[in-house]
Design a protein around this motif. Structure first.
Motif, PDB file in Angstrom:
ATOM      1  N   ALA A 147      -0.722  -8.803  13.778  1.00  0.00           N
ATOM      2  CA  ALA A 147      -1.831  -7.852  13.743  1.00  0.00           C
ATOM      3  C   ALA A 147      -2.190  -7.415  12.326  1.00  0.00           C
ATOM      4  N   ARG A 148      -1.262  -7.617  11.385  1.00  0.00           N
ATOM      5  CA  ARG A 148      -1.516  -7.225  10.005  1.00  0.00           C
ATOM      6  C   ARG A 148      -1.313  -8.426   9.075  1.00  0.00           C
ATOM      7  N   PRO A 149      -1.855  -8.376   7.875  1.00  0.00           N
ATOM      8  CA  PRO A 149      -1.808  -9.553   6.994  1.00  0.00           C
ATOM      9  C   PRO A 149      -0.416  -9.813   6.427  1.00  0.00           C
ATOM     10  N   VAL A 150      -0.199 -11.037   5.981  1.00  0.00           N
ATOM     11  CA  VAL A 150       1.057 -11.415   5.339  1.00  0.00           C
ATOM     12  C   VAL A 150       1.290 -10.515   4.125  1.00  0.00           C
ATOM     13  N   GLY A 151       2.513  -9.996   4.024  1.00  0.00           N
ATOM     14  CA  GLY A 151       2.866  -9.115   2.919  1.00  0.00           C
ATOM     15  C   GLY A 151       2.777  -7.645   3.253  1.00  0.00           C
ATOM     16  N   ALA A 152       2.064  -7.322   4.331  1.00  0.00           N
ATOM     17  CA  ALA A 152       1.896  -5.919   4.711  1.00  0.00           C
ATOM     18  C   ALA A 152       3.141  -5.405   5.432  1.00  0.00           C
ATOM     19  N   ALA A 153       3.306  -4.104   5.423  1.00  0.00           N
ATOM     20  CA  ALA A 153       4.377  -3.490   6.206  1.00  0.00           C
ATOM     21  C   ALA A 153       4.074  -3.655   7.691  1.00  0.00           C
ATOM     22  N   ALA A 154       5.130  -3.792   8.480  1.00  0.00           N
ATOM     23  CA  ALA A 154       4.964  -4.014   9.921  1.00  0.00           C
ATOM     24  C   ALA A 154       4.692  -2.691  10.627  1.00  0.00           C
ATOM     25  N   ILE A 155       3.564  -2.120  10.297  1.00  0.00           N
ATOM     26  CA  ILE A 155       3.077  -0.901  10.954  1.00  0.00           C
ATOM     27  C   ILE A 155       1.836  -1.320  11.724  1.00  0.00           C
ATOM     28  N   ASN A 156       1.922  -1.363  13.039  1.00  0.00           N
ATOM     29  CA  ASN A 156       0.838  -1.896  13.853  1.00  0.00           C
ATOM     30  C   ASN A 156      -0.442  -1.068  13.717  1.00  0.00           C
ATOM     31  N   PRO A 157      -1.593  -1.650  14.077  1.00  0.00           N
ATOM     32  CA  PRO A 157      -2.872  -0.974  13.827  1.00  0.00           C
ATOM     33  C   PRO A 157      -3.007   0.419  14.421  1.00  0.00           C
ATOM     34  N   VAL A 158      -2.569   0.628  15.660  1.00  0.00           N
ATOM     35  CA  VAL A 158      -2.731   1.956  16.262  1.00  0.00           C
ATOM     36  C   VAL A 158      -1.869   2.998  15.555  1.00  0.00           C
ATOM     37  N   PRO A 159      -0.554   2.744  15.333  1.00  0.00           N
ATOM     38  CA  PRO A 159       0.228   3.710  14.557  1.00  0.00           C
ATOM     39  C   PRO A 159      -0.328   3.941  13.153  1.00  0.00           C
ATOM     40  N   LEU A 160      -0.845   2.877  12.535  1.00  0.00           N
ATOM     41  CA  LEU A 160      -1.429   3.021  11.194  1.00  0.00           C
ATOM     42  C   LEU A 160      -2.597   4.005  11.221  1.00  0.00           C
ATOM     43  N   LYS A 161      -3.446   3.864  12.225  1.00  0.00           N
ATOM     44  CA  LYS A 161      -4.576   4.789  12.354  1.00  0.00           C
ATOM     45  C   LYS A 161      -4.102   6.210  12.628  1.00  0.00           C
ATOM     46  N   MET A 162      -3.033   6.343  13.427  1.00  0.00           N
ATOM     47  CA  MET A 162      -2.480   7.667  13.710  1.00  0.00           C
ATOM     48  C   MET A 162      -1.978   8.341  12.433  1.00  0.00           C
ATOM     49  N   ILE A 163      -1.270   7.575  11.598  1.00  0.00           N
ATOM     50  CA  ILE A 163      -0.735   8.133  10.347  1.00  0.00           C
ATOM     51  C   ILE A 163      -1.877   8.516   9.410  1.00  0.00           C
ATOM     52  N   GLU A 164      -2.852   7.609   9.272  1.00  0.00           N
ATOM     53  CA  GLU A 164      -3.989   7.897   8.397  1.00  0.00           C
ATOM     54  C   GLU A 164      -4.752   9.123   8.872  1.00  0.00           C
ATOM     55  N   ALA A 165      -4.958   9.223  10.191  1.00  0.00           N
ATOM     56  CA  ALA A 165      -5.686  10.368  10.740  1.00  0.00           C
ATOM     57  C   ALA A 165      -4.927  11.668  10.510  1.00  0.00           C
ATOM     58  N   ALA A 166      -3.597  11.617  10.657  1.00  0.00           N
ATOM     59  CA  ALA A 166      -2.779  12.818  10.448  1.00  0.00           C
ATOM     60  C   ALA A 166      -2.878  13.302   9.004  1.00  0.00           C
ATOM     61  N   LEU A 167      -2.861  12.357   8.047  1.00  0.00           N
ATOM     62  CA  LEU A 167      -2.955  12.731   6.640  1.00  0.00           C
ATOM     63  C   LEU A 167      -4.344  13.266   6.294  1.00  0.00           C
ATOM     64  N   LYS A 168      -5.384  12.619   6.816  1.00  0.00           N
ATOM     65  CA  LYS A 168      -6.750  13.088   6.554  1.00  0.00           C
ATOM     66  C   LYS A 168      -6.984  14.473   7.140  1.00  0.00           C
ATOM     67  N   GLU A 169      -6.499  14.658   8.368  1.00  0.00           N
ATOM     68  CA  GLU A 169      -6.655  15.956   9.027  1.00  0.00           C
ATOM     69  C   GLU A 169      -5.982  17.057   8.217  1.00  0.00           C
TER      70      GLU A 169
END
Length: 413
Positions: A147-169
């Protein structure tokens, strides 16, 4: 006292408590760390809304506060699910992004201006820069197709969006206009990952941060199906057009010892034959070959596409029907129906000298059911064996599919 999740499901007549995912833990830890960074005040619990629209209030631990970074952790709670990551700590370290020479100055002024909740609510919406990465115990992607590109951390798209949303909020709540970086880690994940599918998927060094709903449902079949889908995507991204599928360890042993095919070429589908075919069609696979023990694959002769015993059995009924078409008498049919295992039935058929003809009938039935499920756009087949009798039968297209698979293996070498 933090509110823990009180949500239950019933599995096999048992009431089982749900838990929350590593993705929820990571988002909660990141949010708490950001709150402490921007306020300078310790946070011992944090509320986070999951994609399934359930709000959880979770305890925060292992707090370390520095001038320009805060680290804390949230403990994973899998409820009654036998999850290997249950009780591990998911950490988040949130820091300022030092790409703005005036960041520290503006940060100090911003936090002082927005020191109260009422003042924060009046602050205009801002769009801070957000970066999320993985640290110790979080895997790294090394192969295409995930689900994510080679070299990226194995943080799947939905959790990634959750983390980003939490920080933005959190940044917007404090009126902070600078950038924030969160590094998610799970120190125990280095060892735990060795017991997961991650090494097979090309994810090295740790676990994945997972979850689509944010909630762990005990004994969830969907989690396993999602893993099968991920592995299929990886194989297809590597250029394989014909997928080799086995239900479990027996099938993999047969591949390695009898067919001389490397195990890395195969995908385990457990009992989910039908779902695996559907996903293969969806993902654009050109072919699919199932190699499995008769105890599982015999059920395909009646169109049973989930081979778990709780879903359906019918093994002896299917063998009895095939034996009739092979010329078995009524007494033989009765004896087959009284068998407990497929090996016992095979021995009976061998003694009656109709084992080969019965298997021919079975393979015709399996082939018909596979063709119906696979449709017109996929070449599909099966190889059936038993541990005692070895190869029992192949569907019509099985040999052609095997040639394509072995040719792919040879080209890889």
């Amino acid at each position: 006292m933090a509110q823990m999740l009180e949500r239950y499901v019933y599995k096999n007549q048992k009431k089982m408590r749900c838990g929350y995912t590593t993705g929820t833990c990571a988002a909660a830890a990141a949010k708490a760390a950001a709150q402490m960074l921007l306020s300078g005040r310790k946070v011992t619990e944090v509320s986070v809304r999951t994609p399934s629209d359930i709000t959880l209030t979770l305890p925060v631990c292992e707090i370390q506060m520095k001038a320009h970074a805060v680290s804390c952790a949230v403990q994973k709670d899998s409820g009654d699910d036998p999850d290997i990551t249950n009780k591990i700590l998911i950490f988040a370290e949130v820091s300022y992004i030092h790409n703005n020479s005036n960041m520290n100055k503006s940060m100090d002024m911003t936090v002082k201006k927005c020191d109260t909740e009422s003042e924060r609510s009046d602050t205009a919406a801002v769009k801070p820069q957000i970066i999320v990465d993985g640290g110790v115990g979080i895997g790294r992607i090394t192969k295409k197709g995930l689900a994510r590109p080679v070299g990226a951390a194995a943080i799947n798209p939905v959790p990634l969006k959750m983390i980003e949303a939490a920080l933005k909020e959190t940044a917007e709540a404090f009126g902070y206009e600078g950038g924030l970086q969160a590094v998610i880690s799970a120190p125990q994940g280095v060892e735990i990952a060795k017991k997961t599918f991650n090494p097979q998927l090309g994810i090295t060094g740790g676990i994945s941060i997972l979850g689509t709903s944010g909630i762990v449902e005990p004994m969830s079949e969907q989690a396993l199906i999602d893993t099968i889908r991920t592995e299929m995507k990886m194989h297809l991204a590597d250029g394989e057009q014909t997928l080799l599928i086995t239900p479990g360890n027996y099938g993999q042993d047969f591949l390695h010892e009898t067919l001389k095919i490397e195990l890395k070429r195969s995908i385990k589908c457990s009992n989910f034959i039908g779902d695996t075919i559907d996903m293969g069609c969806e993902l654009g696979a050109k072919g699919m070959l199932f190699v499995g023990h008769i105890g599982k694959l015999v059920k395909l002769g009646a169109g049973i596409m989930n081979t778990h015993s709780k879903m359906a059995d019918g093994r002896m009924e299917i063998l009895a029907a095939c034996a009739v078409r092979a010329g078995a008498g009524i007494e033989t049919v009765r004896n087959i129906l009284d068998c407990v295992t497929t090996d016992a039935a095979l021995e009976l058929l061998k003694n009656e000298k109709i084992l080969g003809k019965t298997m021919e009938q079975l393979m015709l039935r399996i082939d018909a059911c596979l063709q119906k499920r696979g449709g017109d756009n996929m070449q599909i087949g099966a190889v059936v064996f038993s541990n005692e009798y070895g190869l029992l039968g192949k569907t019509e297209q099985a040999d052609e599919l095997l040639l394509k698979i072995t040719a792919d293996v040879s080209s890889e070498k």
